[in-house]
Design a protein around this motif. Structure first.
Motif, PDB file in Angstrom:
ATOM      1  N   GLN A  51       2.904  -1.554  10.110  1.00 12.60           N
ATOM      2  CA  GLN A  51       2.593  -0.690  10.908  1.00 12.60           C
ATOM      3  C   GLN A  51       0.922  -0.466  10.597  1.00 12.60           C
ATOM      4  OE1 GLN A  51       4.556   2.845   9.069  1.00 12.60           O
ATOM      5  NE2 GLN A  51       5.882   2.625  10.103  1.00 12.60           N
ATOM      6  N   GLY A  52       0.539  -1.590  10.171  1.00 15.12           N
ATOM      7  CA  GLY A  52      -1.039  -1.834  10.275  1.00 15.12           C
ATOM      8  C   GLY A  52      -1.271  -0.308   9.216  1.00 15.12           C
ATOM      9  N   LYS A  53      -1.065   0.139   7.998  1.00 18.25           N
ATOM     10  CA  LYS A  53      -1.569   1.171   7.563  1.00 18.25           C
ATOM     11  C   LYS A  53      -1.588   0.119   6.046  1.00 18.25           C
ATOM     12  CE  LYS A  53       1.613   5.246   9.272  1.00 18.25           C
ATOM     13  NZ  LYS A  53       2.784   6.042   9.750  1.00 18.25           N
ATOM     14  N   LEU A  54      -1.175  -0.039   5.692  1.00 15.91           N
ATOM     15  CA  LEU A  54      -1.350  -1.423   4.827  1.00 15.91           C
ATOM     16  C   LEU A  54      -1.787  -2.452   4.824  1.00 15.91           C
ATOM     17  CD1 LEU A  54      -1.472  -0.851   1.339  1.00 15.91           C
ATOM     18  CD2 LEU A  54       1.413  -1.247   1.995  1.00 15.91           C
ATOM     19  N   PHE A  71      10.108   8.626   1.077  1.00 24.20           N
ATOM     20  CA  PHE A  71      10.082   7.807   2.137  1.00 24.20           C
ATOM     21  C   PHE A  71      11.315   6.356   2.558  1.00 24.20           C
ATOM     22  CE2 PHE A  71       8.060   3.457   3.663  1.00 24.20           C
ATOM     23  CZ  PHE A  71       7.763   4.047   4.580  1.00 24.20           C
ATOM     24  N   ILE A  72      11.876   5.605   1.003  1.00 26.72           N
ATOM     25  CA  ILE A  72      13.074   4.702   1.160  1.00 26.72           C
ATOM     26  C   ILE A  72      13.793   5.109   1.884  1.00 26.72           C
ATOM     27  CG2 ILE A  72      14.372   3.502  -0.187  1.00 26.72           C
ATOM     28  CD1 ILE A  72      12.047   3.499  -1.955  1.00 26.72           C
ATOM     29  N   LYS A  73      14.108   6.638   1.406  1.00 30.44           N
ATOM     30  CA  LYS A  73      15.326   7.559   2.153  1.00 30.44           C
ATOM     31  C   LYS A  73      15.357   7.528   3.779  1.00 30.44           C
ATOM     32  CE  LYS A  73      18.291  11.331   2.078  1.00 30.44           C
ATOM     33  NZ  LYS A  73      18.908  12.751   1.625  1.00 30.44           N
ATOM     34  N   LYS A  74      14.408   7.680   4.075  1.00 29.48           N
ATOM     35  CA  LYS A  74      13.910   7.968   5.426  1.00 29.48           C
ATOM     36  C   LYS A  74      14.356   6.562   6.182  1.00 29.48           C
ATOM     37  CE  LYS A  74      10.800  10.556   9.264  1.00 29.48           C
ATOM     38  NZ  LYS A  74       8.924  10.259   8.936  1.00 29.48           N
ATOM     39  N   ASN A  75      13.191   6.017   5.449  1.00 28.80           N
ATOM     40  CA  ASN A  75      13.141   4.054   6.364  1.00 28.80           C
ATOM     41  C   ASN A  75      14.028   3.179   5.472  1.00 28.80           C
ATOM     42  OD1 ASN A  75      10.163   4.873   7.946  1.00 28.80           O
ATOM     43  ND2 ASN A  75      10.310   5.712   5.890  1.00 28.80           N
ATOM     44  N   ILE A  76      15.274   3.480   4.933  1.00 26.42           N
ATOM     45  CA  ILE A  76      16.212   2.448   4.755  1.00 26.42           C
ATOM     46  C   ILE A  76      17.272   2.789   4.745  1.00 26.42           C
ATOM     47  CG2 ILE A  76      16.417   0.306   2.674  1.00 26.42           C
ATOM     48  CD1 ILE A  76      13.349  -0.018   2.407  1.00 26.42           C
ATOM     49  N   PHE A  77      17.862   3.843   3.561  1.00 28.70           N
ATOM     50  CA  PHE A  77      18.545   3.498   3.301  1.00 28.70           C
ATOM     51  C   PHE A  77      19.082   4.719   4.558  1.00 28.70           C
ATOM     52  CE2 PHE A  77      17.006   4.517  -1.513  1.00 28.70           C
ATOM     53  CZ  PHE A  77      17.229   3.452  -1.376  1.00 28.70           C
ATOM     54  N   THR A  87      11.501  -2.296  -2.792  1.00 32.43           N
ATOM     55  CA  THR A  87      10.236  -1.493  -3.001  1.00 32.43           C
ATOM     56  C   THR A  87       9.875  -2.609  -1.764  1.00 32.43           C
ATOM     57  OG1 THR A  87      10.375  -0.685  -4.528  1.00 32.43           O
ATOM     58  CG2 THR A  87       8.410  -0.999  -4.155  1.00 32.43           C
ATOM     59  N   ASN A  88       9.558  -3.439  -2.154  1.00 26.37           N
ATOM     60  CA  ASN A  88       9.221  -4.771  -1.006  1.00 26.37           C
ATOM     61  C   ASN A  88       9.255  -4.754   0.006  1.00 26.37           C
ATOM     62  OD1 ASN A  88       7.570  -7.165  -0.100  1.00 26.37           O
ATOM     63  ND2 ASN A  88       9.964  -7.557  -0.139  1.00 26.37           N
ATOM     64  N   VAL A  89      10.722  -3.711   0.826  1.00 24.83           N
ATOM     65  CA  VAL A  89      10.761  -4.414   2.550  1.00 24.83           C
ATOM     66  C   VAL A  89       9.861  -2.651   2.888  1.00 24.83           C
ATOM     67  CG1 VAL A  89      12.171  -2.925   3.709  1.00 24.83           C
ATOM     68  CG2 VAL A  89      12.599  -5.322   2.230  1.00 24.83           C
ATOM     69  N   ALA A  90       9.891  -1.416   1.429  1.00 28.17           N
ATOM     70  CA  ALA A  90       8.871  -0.047   2.138  1.00 28.17           C
ATOM     71  C   ALA A  90       7.468  -0.537   2.383  1.00 28.17           C
ATOM     72  CB  ALA A  90       9.645   1.026   0.431  1.00 28.17           C
ATOM     73  N   VAL A 112       1.287   3.652  -4.750  1.00 28.08           N
ATOM     74  CA  VAL A 112       0.737   3.173  -3.841  1.00 28.08           C
ATOM     75  C   VAL A 112       1.702   3.498  -2.178  1.00 28.08           C
ATOM     76  CG1 VAL A 112      -0.321   1.540  -2.110  1.00 28.08           C
ATOM     77  CG2 VAL A 112      -0.712   1.328  -4.577  1.00 28.08           C
ATOM     78  N   ILE A 113       2.505   3.168  -1.874  1.00 25.80           N
ATOM     79  CA  ILE A 113       3.227   3.660  -0.977  1.00 25.80           C
ATOM     80  C   ILE A 113       3.129   4.804  -1.104  1.00 25.80           C
ATOM     81  CG2 ILE A 113       5.997   3.950  -0.147  1.00 25.80           C
ATOM     82  CD1 ILE A 113       6.360   0.888  -1.134  1.00 25.80           C
ATOM     83  N   GLU A 114       3.471   5.977  -1.517  1.00 24.13           N
ATOM     84  CA  GLU A 114       3.712   6.902  -1.886  1.00 24.13           C
ATOM     85  C   GLU A 114       2.085   7.750  -1.290  1.00 24.13           C
ATOM     86  OE1 GLU A 114       6.180   8.862  -5.345  1.00 24.13           O
ATOM     87  OE2 GLU A 114       4.138   9.042  -5.661  1.00 24.13           O
ATOM     88  N   VAL A 115       1.221   7.006  -1.699  1.00 22.94           N
ATOM     89  CA  VAL A 115      -0.413   7.350  -1.164  1.00 22.94           C
ATOM     90  C   VAL A 115      -0.352   7.299   0.454  1.00 22.94           C
ATOM     91  CG1 VAL A 115      -2.888   7.719  -1.251  1.00 22.94           C
ATOM     92  CG2 VAL A 115      -1.186   7.198  -3.127  1.00 22.94           C
ATOM     93  N   VAL A 116      -0.159   5.858   0.901  1.00 21.59           N
ATOM     94  CA  VAL A 116       0.139   5.725   2.017  1.00 21.59           C
ATOM     95  C   VAL A 116       0.822   6.085   2.996  1.00 21.59           C
ATOM     96  CG1 VAL A 116      -0.288   3.820   3.379  1.00 21.59           C
ATOM     97  CG2 VAL A 116      -1.070   3.603   1.448  1.00 21.59           C
ATOM     98  N   SER A 117       2.227   6.416   3.040  1.00 17.92           N
ATOM     99  CA  SER A 117       2.913   7.689   3.699  1.00 17.92           C
ATOM    100  C   SER A 117       2.925   8.838   3.550  1.00 17.92           C
ATOM    101  CB  SER A 117       4.189   7.169   3.053  1.00 17.92           C
ATOM    102  OG  SER A 117       4.519   7.295   2.415  1.00 17.92           O
TER     103      SER A 117
END
Length: 403
Positions: A78-81, A207-213, A68-71, A195-200
């Motif tokens: 990306q400057g979104k958070l 989000f985690i699957k697409k960007n990490i897994f 979750t930290n990496v997410a 928070v990650i859900e709102v921002v992304s």
């Protein structure tokens, strides 16, 4: 590296299994871009004599937090958070945050002096805990326990309480101290997931699957275990001391922290703090990405400077004092970005290196990433109330004494 010295790992693993301190466990050691060895002992299913092997899927519990930290840091890069963002910017319910540090259920909350930031969530300085430990706990912690109780009931029946709903419900619960003034381990990572859900604009799992897994090829890591993989999921056991140094096992099949016991349904509450399952090799890929400065097999997840920041992050001095008081077993470490970080190795109760970082989980999984020694340790097991326990410390000492 004295490779022959690592043979002590197997002896130690076999001993804790023979003593019934754990049903089964495995680990991998990776150094200087190669695997130095893999070890396993015991069972993923004691009754069926199913070995705890490299294909075993284990519940990560709090070892979900580094993911979750990496997410979050992907969005920061990306400057979104940013760390200074107040979370009511994303979840408006936190604008009415209250505080109550009075002892007992009948304490009187008052409006918070300042709001919770993203950094508070990453450093566990938000004021949210994992619930009440005694009658004298502040009222908010009793309310948090009630919410966790609701989540435990939900995951055995309806699966209706979502990640965002948990965050909104927590916003109505008084925190136990003014945000940013103390340290206490708790549900901060679960709020960060919302928070990650709102921002992304995506579900946390997506989000985690697409960007990490998917980029890392972590094909066996998710918030649940599908039917075709259920045979690989380890049982959870509780080890009870019946006489001095004599233990017996019992199956543990209850929900905990809103995590379903059998992991067989896609959950509504995707817990950023405790919800993931994984294998040893999948989590090794995640750790390799960190060791390689954010890149693995040509796929970049984070920038190198971000990973270096993880190794060098520190709590503010006054917060470090509170951490030391509350987390004495992590003497010599600090806590930032949902991970421990060694900063004064001579005070630690294991042999380690300054800048070594990682975390563990309630059932005993453990990860250590050491940029200075180019070293990774990953261990999996499934025993309640473990965290960093006896076998973890012995493993760490065996490995580091061999360097």
């Amino acid at each position: 590296m004295n490779i022959s010295h690592l043979s002590n790992i197997q002896n130690m693993f076999d001993e804790v299994v023979a003593q019934n301190k754990v049903a089964g466990l495995n680990c991998v050691i990776y150094k200087d871009n190669k695997e130095l060895g893999y070890w396993q002992s015991g069972y993923a299913d004691v009754e069926k004599k199913k070995p705890f092997n490299r294909n075993t899927i284990a519940r990560l519990y709090s070892m979900s937090k580094p993911v979750t930290n990496v997410a979050a840091w992907i969005l920061i890069e990306q400057g979104k958070l940013e760390l200074c963002d107040e979370i009511d910017k994303f979840i408006p319910e936190y604008r009415e945050l209250t505080v109550c540090s009075d002892s007992g259920k009948n304490g009187k909350p008052h409006k918070a002096f300042r709001r919770i930031t993203v950094q508070d969530l990453l450093n566990m300085t938000s004021g949210y805990t994992y619930g009440a430990w005694c009658d004298e706990s502040p009222c908010g912690e009793h309310l948090t326990s009630e919410l966790i109780g609701e989540l435990n009931k939900d995951v055995t029946s309806d699966f209706k309480i979502t990640t965002m709903e948990v965050a909104r419900r927590l916003a109505k619960i008084p925190v136990s101290f003014e945000p940013g003034t103390d340290y206490n381990y708790g549900l901060s990572a679960d709020i960060l997931g919302a928070v990650i859900e709102v921002v992304s604009g995506m579900k946390l799992s997506d989000f985690i699957k697409k960007n990490i897994f998917e980029p890392l090829g972590m094909n066996d890591t998710a918030f649940y275990v599908p039917e075709e993989k259920q045979e690989r999921l380890a049982n959870v056991y509780k080890a009870e001391e019946v006489e001095q140094n004599k233990y017996k096992f019992s199956l543990f099949e209850s929900p905990n922290l809103g995590i379903q016991p059998f992991m067989n349904h896609e959950p509504a509450f995707e817990s950023g703090g405790a919800g993931l399952c994984s294998t040893l090799d999948d989590y090794l890929k995640f750790a390799q990405m960190l060791l390689n400065g954010g890149e693995f097999n040509g796929r970049r997840i984070l920038q190198k400077k971000t990973v270096e920041y993880f190794a060098n992050a520190r709590l503010r001095e006054d917060l470090q004092q509170r951490f030391d008081q509350k987390m004495g077993h992590l003497c010599g470490y600090t806590y930032c970005n949902l991970m421990r970080v060694a900063y004064e190795k001579g005070r630690c109760n294991v042999i380690t290196e300054n800048g070594e970082f990682g975390w563990d989980g309630w059932l005993g999984p453990y990860v250590s990433v050491d940029l200075q020694n180019n070293l990774i340790i990953v261990m999996l097991m499934q025993k309640t109330d473990s965290g960093t326990w006896e076998a973890t410390r012995k493993l760490k000492n065996i490995v580091y004494s061999a360097i």
